[in-house]
Design a protein around this motif. Sequence first.
Motif, PDB file in Angstrom:
ATOM      1  N   PHE A  10       0.821  -1.203   0.000  1.00 22.82           N
ATOM      2  CA  PHE A  10       0.000   0.000   0.000  1.00 22.82           C
ATOM      3  C   PHE A  10       0.857   1.255   0.000  1.00 22.82           C
ATOM      4  O   PHE A  10       0.509   2.264  -0.624  1.00 22.82           O
ATOM      5  CB  PHE A  10      -0.946   0.004   1.200  1.00 22.82           C
ATOM      6  N   SER A  11       1.977   1.223   0.695  1.00 18.64           N
ATOM      7  CA  SER A  11       2.844   2.397   0.749  1.00 18.64           C
ATOM      8  C   SER A  11       3.461   2.673  -0.612  1.00 18.64           C
ATOM      9  O   SER A  11       3.525   3.823  -1.058  1.00 18.64           O
ATOM     10  CB  SER A  11       3.954   2.197   1.789  1.00 18.64           C
ATOM     11  N   THR A  20      -9.500   0.149   8.115  1.00 14.29           N
ATOM     12  CA  THR A  20      -8.118  -0.320   8.204  1.00 14.29           C
ATOM     13  C   THR A  20      -7.218   0.426   7.235  1.00 14.29           C
ATOM     14  O   THR A  20      -6.113   0.845   7.593  1.00 14.29           O
ATOM     15  CB  THR A  20      -8.040  -1.827   7.906  1.00 14.29           C
ATOM     16  N   PHE A  21      -7.676   0.616   6.009  1.00 12.46           N
ATOM     17  CA  PHE A  21      -6.836   1.192   4.963  1.00 12.46           C
ATOM     18  C   PHE A  21      -7.253   2.611   4.575  1.00 12.46           C
ATOM     19  O   PHE A  21      -6.703   3.170   3.629  1.00 12.46           O
ATOM     20  CB  PHE A  21      -6.882   0.298   3.711  1.00 12.46           C
ATOM     21  N   TYR A  22      -8.218   3.182   5.272  1.00 18.22           N
ATOM     22  CA  TYR A  22      -8.719   4.495   4.888  1.00 18.22           C
ATOM     23  C   TYR A  22      -9.390   5.161   6.084  1.00 18.22           C
ATOM     24  O   TYR A  22      -9.744   4.508   7.067  1.00 18.22           O
ATOM     25  CB  TYR A  22      -9.737   4.359   3.746  1.00 18.22           C
ATOM     26  N   SER A  23      -9.563   6.466   5.967  1.00 18.51           N
ATOM     27  CA  SER A  23     -10.349   7.199   6.964  1.00 18.51           C
ATOM     28  C   SER A  23     -11.807   7.181   6.535  1.00 18.51           C
ATOM     29  O   SER A  23     -12.114   7.369   5.346  1.00 18.51           O
ATOM     30  CB  SER A  23      -9.849   8.643   7.059  1.00 18.51           C
ATOM     31  N   ILE A  24     -12.700   6.954   7.471  1.00 21.38           N
ATOM     32  CA  ILE A  24     -14.115   6.893   7.086  1.00 21.38           C
ATOM     33  C   ILE A  24     -14.630   8.272   6.683  1.00 21.38           C
ATOM     34  O   ILE A  24     -15.729   8.373   6.117  1.00 21.38           O
ATOM     35  CB  ILE A  24     -14.991   6.312   8.208  1.00 21.38           C
ATOM     36  N   GLU A  25     -13.853   9.316   6.945  1.00 24.96           N
ATOM     37  CA  GLU A  25     -14.259  10.648   6.493  1.00 24.96           C
ATOM     38  C   GLU A  25     -14.285  10.729   4.973  1.00 24.96           C
ATOM     39  O   GLU A  25     -14.941  11.612   4.407  1.00 24.96           O
ATOM     40  CB  GLU A  25     -13.304  11.707   7.052  1.00 24.96           C
ATOM     41  N   SER A  26     -13.573   9.823   4.308  1.00 21.10           N
ATOM     42  CA  SER A  26     -13.553   9.825   2.842  1.00 21.10           C
ATOM     43  C   SER A  26     -14.701   9.022   2.241  1.00 21.10           C
ATOM     44  O   SER A  26     -14.852   8.987   1.022  1.00 21.10           O
ATOM     45  CB  SER A  26     -12.219   9.233   2.351  1.00 21.10           C
TER      46      SER A  26
END
Length: 270
Positions: free
Chosen positions: A56-57, A201-207
Amino acid sequence: MQDAAERYDMGTRRFGRVNWLGTATLASREMRRFLGVWTQTLLAPLVTAGLFLAIFSLAIGPARGDVNGVPFAAFLAPGILMMTVIQNAFANTSSSIMIAKVQGNIVDTLMPPLSAGELLVGYLAGSIGRGVLVAVAIGVLMWLVLGVVPQHPLWALIFVVIGSAFLGALGIVAAIYASKFDQMAAITNFIITPLSFLSGTFYSIESLPGPVALLTRFNPVFYLIDGARYGFIGASDANPFFGLLVCLVATGAVLLLCWQWLRSGFRMKA
């Protein structure tokens, strides 16, 4: 001299209110189960977490920018840590009970003078121990590779322990309910894995779109991952105190179900 039948009333426990020796023996067995195959239970999760982080990085990190005020890799690492912890905690109890049921030696655990609560504590000791060790291993990797150290170590430890207990209890429920490995695989693939992957896990839920973000907030695993992220980087999508309350309530509910099923012998006693 009175014999044993006269000294004790029918149903009286010979070990006092708590069978400490029996509980400690079961807990020790559960710990030795995963430590005996540490390359599968501790090293493999470390390698998997490292691969997730690297992929992912490299694929997204350079173009992603900061998330919640920190570099993407630093944001991602605590989520991967908690996801790995809860998956291993679930696997520890579910595999222990499922294998014993299929092989027919679950009676060796049910026959000793252990109450439902003592059985529950013994099984959960293995899950919590495995979860904490996995967290420590991945935490060291995060420090060496990313320089990420816990901003709130106590919070991080609390969520790791609660997450291990919660998923360990879910593992007990799943293993008691399932009668063969195919059913256990279905529970893992269609319930546990989606819950862990689709919980921020892999993202902010704000998105996320509004309805999806709202739905995510009803998932207790989201608060586990969010709480671990707060413990490591000091940033989170939800209030950590509220998240802790949700996790405690969810864990308490599953533990109560485990205790009731173990007490009644549901799907475990012939």
